[in-house]
Design a protein around this motif. Structure first.
Motif, PDB file in Angstrom:
ATOM      1  N   ARG A   6       0.893   4.294  -2.798  1.00  0.00           N
ATOM      2  CA  ARG A   6       0.695   5.707  -2.501  1.00  0.00           C
ATOM      3  C   ARG A   6       1.855   6.545  -3.028  1.00  0.00           C
ATOM      4  O   ARG A   6       1.658   7.654  -3.540  1.00  0.00           O
ATOM      5  CB  ARG A   6       0.561   5.905  -0.984  1.00  0.00           C
TER       6      ARG A   6
ATOM      7  N   TRP B 248       6.182   8.302   1.778  1.00  0.00           N
ATOM      8  CA  TRP B 248       5.620   7.003   1.404  1.00  0.00           C
ATOM      9  C   TRP B 248       6.726   6.059   0.918  1.00  0.00           C
ATOM     10  O   TRP B 248       6.685   4.853   1.199  1.00  0.00           O
ATOM     11  CB  TRP B 248       4.573   7.162   0.306  1.00  0.00           C
TER      12      TRP B 248
ATOM     13  N   ARG C 133       8.639   4.630   3.838  1.00  0.00           N
ATOM     14  CA  ARG C 133       7.846   3.604   4.527  1.00  0.00           C
ATOM     15  C   ARG C 133       7.799   2.313   3.715  1.00  0.00           C
ATOM     16  O   ARG C 133       7.863   1.217   4.265  1.00  0.00           O
ATOM     17  CB  ARG C 133       6.429   4.127   4.776  1.00  0.00           C
ATOM     18  N   ALA C 134       7.671   2.466   2.404  1.00  0.00           N
ATOM     19  CA  ALA C 134       7.614   1.280   1.540  1.00  0.00           C
ATOM     20  C   ALA C 134       8.925   0.513   1.570  1.00  0.00           C
ATOM     21  O   ALA C 134       8.939  -0.716   1.433  1.00  0.00           O
ATOM     22  CB  ALA C 134       7.287   1.697   0.108  1.00  0.00           C
TER      23      ALA C 134
ATOM     24  N   ARG D 206       0.814  -1.213   0.000  1.00  0.00           N
ATOM     25  CA  ARG D 206       0.000   0.000   0.000  1.00  0.00           C
ATOM     26  C   ARG D 206       0.855   1.273   0.000  1.00  0.00           C
ATOM     27  O   ARG D 206       0.562   2.229  -0.724  1.00  0.00           O
ATOM     28  CB  ARG D 206      -0.914  -0.009   1.225  1.00  0.00           C
ATOM     29  N   ASP D 207       1.902   1.312   0.816  1.00  0.00           N
ATOM     30  CA  ASP D 207       2.747   2.507   0.873  1.00  0.00           C
ATOM     31  C   ASP D 207       3.420   2.774  -0.470  1.00  0.00           C
ATOM     32  O   ASP D 207       3.575   3.934  -0.880  1.00  0.00           O
ATOM     33  CB  ASP D 207       3.813   2.368   1.966  1.00  0.00           C
TER      34      ASP D 207
END
Length: 402
Positions: free
Chosen positions: A212, A263, A266-267, A208-209
């Motif tokens: 985004r 993002w 985080r990913a 998800r990250d």
């Protein structure tokens, strides 16, 4: 020709500026398409055109220096140098995007899953001897009207034709750069080469990250391209309102880049190989440069400095024209949405901004659901033939000044 071999020769500054504008916009398209298809041929074409841009900017600078014979001349020509420098920055940024492919810096499949929705695809093909297009002019082929596909450039031998028109004759061996939707591209590619064109298939991102981050990057790309279009429109129409929209877009791209970085970091914690995200970071940085360059083009208008007539003339004569039209109250577009009247497919013109009647309110990057009213002002980009069709649709065939 290498940039270091360029010597001064009299050239038309207007023609050079027009070619620089066309080349810069083509470079943006090609660079993102090379990423979409992981296509090294397209990426190499970007670097070749980037070298051409280096030559053009040197020619423009030398000609402008020769034209400045007094302090007054220097003051008038300084904004033109700013436009030249901004176009060069756009070309350099496009080259940086292409190098992500050439140098295999690292790029997740998620970017290729997102970009098809964000860009009108540009592909490369070589015209065969047996093709029905061979020895025909683009006007005779009527490709854009029939298929929605446009030849945006031709590589012939070691020369580029960056502004082909209806009189341009296609020859066997020409390398065509085609822009359009996949269904039209399939038809044109098969006719040109005798082979089928298969769009790339990619898997949707599962993190998800990362999704985004890619969405933020795609939005940055869209806004940066729009900023370039509006910047040239601001210069052409000497519109402070349009220039202010460019300034807003540039600020939004900066904010998006901050979100993108968050993002992406985080990913990186959940990606098996975080190094594969390096390409995303490179593309984001280059995209920000494009929006910064757009603001440089519009800065003269923001500061109340009159654009030199040669810049506006160059924009008018470039490959893709920018027009401003008022929607007549009795026209087909009054009280209709852009989608209702299929403006893009029927005219080939892309409406990039709408100003509401009697207000300073701008609708930037309007979509198919955007409703137009009589008296609204639209700014659109596309071919001259498309501009004429759009003029008929809105009931105003004239560019106007306010």
């Amino acid at each position: 020709m290498n940039p270091e071999d360029v010597e001064y020769e009299p050239v038309s500054v207007k023609a050079v500026l027009a070619e620089m504008k066309d080349t810069a916009e083509l470079l943006i398209d090609l660079s993102y398409s090379s990423v979409l298809h992981a296509n090294e041929d397209l990426a190499e074409a970007v670097l070749t055109l980037e070298e051409r841009m280096d030559i053009l900017q040197l020619q423009a600078r030398m000609s402008l220096m020769m034209a400045a014979r007094s302090p007054e001349d220097a003051e008038e020509l300084a904004p033109v140098l700013g436009v030249v420098g901004a176009a060069e920055k756009i070309a350099d940024a496009a080259g940086d995007i292409a190098k992500v492919v050439i140098e295999d810096i690292g790029l997740p499949d998620a970017i290729r899953a997102a970009l098809p929705e964000a860009v009108e695809t540009t592909i490369r093909c070589e015209l065969t001897n047996s093709s029905p297009y061979s020895s025909q002019t683009l006007g005779e082929i009527n490709m854009e009207t029939e298929t929605g596909v446009r030849v945006v450039a031709i590589f012939r031998g070691d020369e580029w034709v960056t502004n082909p028109n209806h009189e341009t004759v296609l020859r066997a061996g020409d390398v065509l750069l085609l822009r359009g939707r996949d269904d039209g591209l399939q038809t044109v590619y098969e006719t040109a080469t005798g082979s089928s064109y298969d769009p790339p298939e990619v898997e949707e991102p599962t993190i998800r990250d990362l999704e985004r981050a890619v969405d933020s990057l795609v939005l940055m790309k869209d806004m940066s391209e729009l900023a370039v279009d509006l910047a040239y429109g601001a210069v052409l129409f000497d519109s402070e309102g349009v220039a202010e929209e460019v300034e807003e877009l540039e600020a939004e791209v900066d904010a998006l880049k901050s979100r993108f970085e968050a993002w992406t970091l985080r990913a990186a914690e959940r990606v098996e190989d975080p190094v594969s995200l390096r390409g995303l970071v490179h593309i984001a940085s280059a995209t920000e440069v494009i929006s910064d360059a757009a603001l440089e083009i519009a800065e003269g208008v923001l500061h109340g400095i009159d654009a030199h007539p040669v810049v506006a003339a160059a924009v008018k004569e470039s490959d893709e024209v920018i027009i401003r039209l008022r929607v007549a109250p009795e026209s087909d577009l009054a009280d209709a949405t852009l989608g209702d009247r299929r403006v893009k497919s029927e005219t080939g013109m892309r409406v990039i901004a709408v100003r509401r009647q009697g207000r300073k309110e701008w609708v930037v990057s309007p979509g198919s659901r955007t409703r137009l009213n009589g008296g609204d002002v639209i700014i659109a980009k596309g071919t001259r033939a498309g501009a004429e069709r759009l003029g008929e649709l809105v009931g105003d065939e004239r560019e106007f000044d306010e």
